[in-house]
Design an enzyme around this catalytic site. Sequence first.
Site, PDB file in Angstrom:
ATOM      1  N   ASP A  38       0.860  -1.187   0.000  1.00  0.00           N
ATOM      2  CA  ASP A  38       0.000   0.000   0.000  1.00  0.00           C
ATOM      3  C   ASP A  38       0.895   1.235   0.000  1.00  0.00           C
ATOM      4  OD1 ASP A  38      -2.140   1.936   0.537  1.00  0.00           O
ATOM      5  OD2 ASP A  38      -3.276   0.245   1.332  1.00  0.00           O
ATOM      6  N   ASP A  62       3.429   1.414  -4.681  1.00  0.00           N
ATOM      7  CA  ASP A  62       2.631   2.230  -5.593  1.00  0.00           C
ATOM      8  C   ASP A  62       2.328   1.348  -6.786  1.00  0.00           C
ATOM      9  OD1 ASP A  62       1.607   3.932  -7.519  1.00  0.00           O
ATOM     10  OD2 ASP A  62       3.073   5.527  -7.167  1.00  0.00           O
ATOM     11  N   TYR A 169     -14.351   5.652 -12.955  1.00  0.00           N
ATOM     12  CA  TYR A 169     -14.513   4.506 -12.067  1.00  0.00           C
ATOM     13  C   TYR A 169     -15.229   3.357 -12.771  1.00  0.00           C
ATOM     14  CZ  TYR A 169     -15.474   1.891  -7.791  1.00  0.00           C
ATOM     15  OH  TYR A 169     -15.529   0.911  -6.823  1.00  0.00           O
TER      16      TYR A 169
END
Length: 263
Positions: A38, A62, A169
């Site tokens: 994370d 990343d 999204y």
Amino acid sequence: MGHALHDRVAVITGGASGIGRATAVRFAEEGADVVIGDVQPGDETLRLVEKAGRRALYVRTDTTLEADCDALVAAAVAEFGRVDVGVASAGVSSAASDADRVARLESDAGHVTTLSTAAFQRVMDINVTGVMMTSRALARQMLAQGTAGSIITIASTAAKIPIAGAAPYCVSKAGVWMLTKVMALELATTGIRVNSVGPGFTTTPMWDVAEDSPSHQWAMSITPMHRNGTPEEQAAACLFLASDESSFVTGQILHPAGGQFTD
């Protein structure tokens, strides 16, 4: 505590919070050692995994960087010797903050005609390319081991439902779902299974809205159970797909979504 993942090694991106954290904890409770990738600090997830009696490792990752995705899997192998399960949970709802995203869903500010290319590309980089590079690194390691394995992507009901104001999204999650199906076919004879969990509205930092807000009221209007899901409910779906209970399941998407889809 169960034994569904006894002595297995799981790599989870986005494991510092939300569904990723809940999945890490559930996997640990079922006997897995867990590697968290994370960009956010993973201290709390590490504490919870260790509280469950399993070993944990945090690697700052990343997922938009190919080198980071490869290094995450390499670190898991260096620490635990192999990888058995991977969950690609790292993702964003938009290039804006979560508060801005909710505001945009309640207006036309996020429509494609007013959307910047950079904002669209940022979501693709994290939600699609990042998931691809994570899944690829996991699959390559499993192939090198010559062992079976399970890779789980986190999509969304938005992979199938168009939402005005949320093009990045929706498009990215549709991409995750198609990537999952393609990889499942490509790896079907290797013992490596690839499936997806497509959550409905779930109480996480990404979906933290007041019950009296227009966004929440709209969400409940398309959720027959009329409530948000919990991260733990999503983690349970991930556990099924990670475990031998789903040994004949690949290329599928599970929707813990309160009845959004009933076909």
